[in-house]
Design a protein around this motif. Structure first.
Motif, PDB file in Angstrom:
ATOM      1  N   LYS A 149       7.975  -9.301 -13.666  1.00 34.72           N
ATOM      2  CA  LYS A 149       6.665  -9.914 -13.880  1.00 34.72           C
ATOM      3  C   LYS A 149       6.733 -11.393 -13.478  1.00 34.72           C
ATOM      4  CE  LYS A 149       2.971 -10.229 -17.200  1.00 34.72           C
ATOM      5  NZ  LYS A 149       2.465  -9.831 -18.494  1.00 34.72           N
ATOM      6  N   GLY A 150       5.746 -11.812 -12.706  1.00 31.64           N
ATOM      7  CA  GLY A 150       5.710 -13.192 -12.253  1.00 31.64           C
ATOM      8  C   GLY A 150       6.455 -13.435 -10.944  1.00 31.64           C
ATOM      9  N   TYR A 151       7.152 -12.421 -10.449  1.00 29.22           N
ATOM     10  CA  TYR A 151       7.870 -12.546  -9.187  1.00 29.22           C
ATOM     11  C   TYR A 151       6.932 -12.265  -8.023  1.00 29.22           C
ATOM     12  CZ  TYR A 151      12.638 -12.848 -11.041  1.00 29.22           C
ATOM     13  OH  TYR A 151      13.787 -13.261 -11.655  1.00 29.22           O
ATOM     14  N   SER A 152       7.144 -12.964  -6.933  1.00 27.31           N
ATOM     15  CA  SER A 152       6.383 -12.682  -5.719  1.00 27.31           C
ATOM     16  C   SER A 152       7.282 -11.906  -4.757  1.00 27.31           C
ATOM     17  CB  SER A 152       5.894 -13.975  -5.069  1.00 27.31           C
ATOM     18  OG  SER A 152       6.990 -14.769  -4.675  1.00 27.31           O
TER      19      SER A 152
ATOM     20  N   SER B 184       2.818  -1.293  -5.352  1.00 27.55           N
ATOM     21  CA  SER B 184       3.676  -0.107  -5.427  1.00 27.55           C
ATOM     22  C   SER B 184       5.118  -0.443  -5.063  1.00 27.55           C
ATOM     23  CB  SER B 184       3.145   0.993  -4.507  1.00 27.55           C
ATOM     24  OG  SER B 184       1.920   1.472  -5.007  1.00 27.55           O
ATOM     25  N   ILE B 185       5.294  -1.359  -4.128  1.00 23.45           N
ATOM     26  CA  ILE B 185       6.653  -1.788  -3.777  1.00 23.45           C
ATOM     27  C   ILE B 185       7.286  -2.496  -4.976  1.00 23.45           C
ATOM     28  CG2 ILE B 185       8.020  -3.356  -2.332  1.00 23.45           C
ATOM     29  CD1 ILE B 185       6.085  -2.673  -0.020  1.00 23.45           C
ATOM     30  N   LYS B 186       6.520  -3.349  -5.647  1.00 21.13           N
ATOM     31  CA  LYS B 186       7.028  -4.027  -6.844  1.00 21.13           C
ATOM     32  C   LYS B 186       7.395  -3.010  -7.934  1.00 21.13           C
ATOM     33  CE  LYS B 186       4.754  -8.524  -6.457  1.00 21.13           C
ATOM     34  NZ  LYS B 186       3.787  -9.445  -7.087  1.00 21.13           N
ATOM     35  N   LYS B 187       6.570  -1.996  -8.084  1.00 18.80           N
ATOM     36  CA  LYS B 187       6.829  -0.946  -9.072  1.00 18.80           C
ATOM     37  C   LYS B 187       8.117  -0.180  -8.727  1.00 18.80           C
ATOM     38  CE  LYS B 187       2.923   0.831 -10.386  1.00 18.80           C
ATOM     39  NZ  LYS B 187       1.731   1.679 -10.492  1.00 18.80           N
ATOM     40  N   MET B 188       8.306   0.088  -7.418  1.00 21.07           N
ATOM     41  CA  MET B 188       9.513   0.778  -6.967  1.00 21.07           C
ATOM     42  C   MET B 188      10.750  -0.073  -7.280  1.00 21.07           C
ATOM     43  SD  MET B 188      10.528   2.230  -3.140  1.00 21.07           S
ATOM     44  CE  MET B 188       9.636   0.914  -2.354  1.00 21.07           C
ATOM     45  N   LEU B 189      10.680  -1.378  -7.030  1.00 23.55           N
ATOM     46  CA  LEU B 189      11.798  -2.277  -7.324  1.00 23.55           C
ATOM     47  C   LEU B 189      12.096  -2.310  -8.822  1.00 23.55           C
ATOM     48  CD1 LEU B 189      10.893  -5.211  -4.916  1.00 23.55           C
ATOM     49  CD2 LEU B 189      12.750  -3.570  -4.628  1.00 23.55           C
ATOM     50  N   LYS B 190      11.051  -2.332  -9.635  1.00 27.34           N
ATOM     51  CA  LYS B 190      11.217  -2.327 -11.088  1.00 27.34           C
ATOM     52  C   LYS B 190      11.945  -1.061 -11.543  1.00 27.34           C
ATOM     53  CE  LYS B 190       8.488  -2.407 -15.338  1.00 27.34           C
ATOM     54  NZ  LYS B 190       7.146  -2.486 -15.917  1.00 27.34           N
TER      55      LYS B 190
ATOM     56  N   PHE C 156      17.336 -11.395  -4.502  1.00 23.70           N
ATOM     57  CA  PHE C 156      16.497 -12.040  -5.504  1.00 23.70           C
ATOM     58  C   PHE C 156      16.782 -13.527  -5.535  1.00 23.70           C
ATOM     59  CE2 PHE C 156      17.060  -7.683  -6.883  1.00 23.70           C
ATOM     60  CZ  PHE C 156      15.757  -7.301  -7.137  1.00 23.70           C
ATOM     61  N   ASP C 157      15.720 -14.285  -5.643  1.00 28.32           N
ATOM     62  CA  ASP C 157      15.821 -15.722  -5.882  1.00 28.32           C
ATOM     63  C   ASP C 157      15.177 -15.914  -7.244  1.00 28.32           C
ATOM     64  OD1 ASP C 157      15.626 -18.449  -6.077  1.00 28.32           O
ATOM     65  OD2 ASP C 157      14.879 -18.746  -4.035  1.00 28.32           O
ATOM     66  N   HIS C 158      16.018 -15.864  -8.283  1.00 27.49           N
ATOM     67  CA  HIS C 158      15.500 -15.912  -9.650  1.00 27.49           C
ATOM     68  C   HIS C 158      14.932 -17.293  -9.999  1.00 27.49           C
ATOM     69  CE1 HIS C 158      16.844 -11.880 -10.452  1.00 27.49           C
ATOM     70  NE2 HIS C 158      18.050 -12.175 -10.005  1.00 27.49           N
ATOM     71  N   GLU C 159      15.455 -18.333  -9.334  1.00 26.32           N
ATOM     72  CA  GLU C 159      14.950 -19.685  -9.581  1.00 26.32           C
ATOM     73  C   GLU C 159      13.481 -19.821  -9.194  1.00 26.32           C
ATOM     74  OE1 GLU C 159      16.709 -23.448  -7.981  1.00 26.32           O
ATOM     75  OE2 GLU C 159      18.489 -22.614  -8.978  1.00 26.32           O
ATOM     76  N   SER C 160      13.155 -19.331  -7.989  1.00 26.14           N
ATOM     77  CA  SER C 160      11.766 -19.424  -7.523  1.00 26.14           C
ATOM     78  C   SER C 160      10.989 -18.126  -7.746  1.00 26.14           C
ATOM     79  CB  SER C 160      11.723 -19.824  -6.050  1.00 26.14           C
ATOM     80  OG  SER C 160      12.383 -18.850  -5.269  1.00 26.14           O
ATOM     81  N   LYS C 161      11.613 -17.204  -8.475  1.00 32.41           N
ATOM     82  CA  LYS C 161      10.993 -15.918  -8.815  1.00 32.41           C
ATOM     83  C   LYS C 161      10.465 -15.184  -7.578  1.00 32.41           C
ATOM     84  CE  LYS C 161       9.943 -16.157 -13.596  1.00 32.41           C
ATOM     85  NZ  LYS C 161       9.036 -15.625 -14.568  1.00 32.41           N
ATOM     86  N   LYS C 162      11.388 -14.909  -6.644  1.00 31.48           N
ATOM     87  CA  LYS C 162      11.036 -14.176  -5.434  1.00 31.48           C
ATOM     88  C   LYS C 162      11.935 -12.959  -5.276  1.00 31.48           C
ATOM     89  CE  LYS C 162       9.211 -17.943  -2.707  1.00 31.48           C
ATOM     90  NZ  LYS C 162       9.462 -18.894  -1.662  1.00 31.48           N
ATOM     91  N   MET C 163      11.309 -11.862  -4.891  1.00 30.46           N
ATOM     92  CA  MET C 163      12.035 -10.660  -4.481  1.00 30.46           C
ATOM     93  C   MET C 163      11.953 -10.637  -2.957  1.00 30.46           C
ATOM     94  SD  MET C 163      10.545  -7.886  -7.202  1.00 30.46           S
ATOM     95  CE  MET C 163       8.837  -8.305  -6.891  1.00 30.46           C
TER      96      MET C 163
END
Length: 155
Positions: free
Chosen positions: A136-139, A122-128, A97-104
């Motif tokens: 939310k807001g992460y790319s 779905s990948i984002k949902k799996m990570l959540k 995770f790069d929380h500064e630039s909001k990237k997974m």
């Protein structure tokens, strides 16, 4: 090795690719991110193909190549918890995770079979679900294969 037909099932001989991509991935081409169906599989492979694809099988297959599997074998009575374990372990090990630039930043492996995982959302949902955090807001960014993955390709 994966193309060599050497596994006998009901008087038919299959390769590991036949089993993975034909049966377990429901007749998908090895390439094409899981969006393209391969019309050239035999009728028998099409008959054996799963009715519903379970993306967790990728993690089970991948786990045997990346590190010593936590299971000597997958047991029918425990398959749900075993698949959940290998999925969670892989995602936790491969995700940054790069929380500064909001990237997974996830494994390129997820992109390779993007449709099998249900796409980006779905990948984002799996990570959540796995990390128990709202992203939310992460790319989503896919990192290139690392040395371990290059050394031990799945197929």
């Amino acid at each position: 090795m994966y193309r060599l037909k050497r596994i006998k099932i009901a008087r038919s001989i299959f390769s590991l690719n036949d089993i993975e991509h034909g049966i377990l991935r429901k007749n998908k081409f090895k390439i094409g991110l899981g969006y393209v169906t391969n019309p050239f599989y035999s009728g028998f492979i099409k008959t054996l193909a799963v009715s519903k694809l379970d993306y967790r099988i990728h993690f089970a297959l991948r786990a045997t190549n990346l590190n010593p599997d936590p299971f000597d074998y997958f047991n029918c009575d425990e398959i749900e918890s075993q698949l959940a374990t290998v999925t969670t372990d892989f995602i936790k090990f491969e995700t940054e995770f790069d929380h500064e630039s909001k990237k997974m930043i996830v494994s390129q492996f997820l992109f390779t079979y993007l449709r099998d995982f249900g796409g980006i959302q779905s990948i984002k949902k799996m990570l959540k679900t796995i990390f128990k955090k709202d992203f939310k807001g992460y790319s989503l960014k896919f990192k290139p294969y690392n040395r371990i993955e290059k050394k031990h390709p799945i197929s």
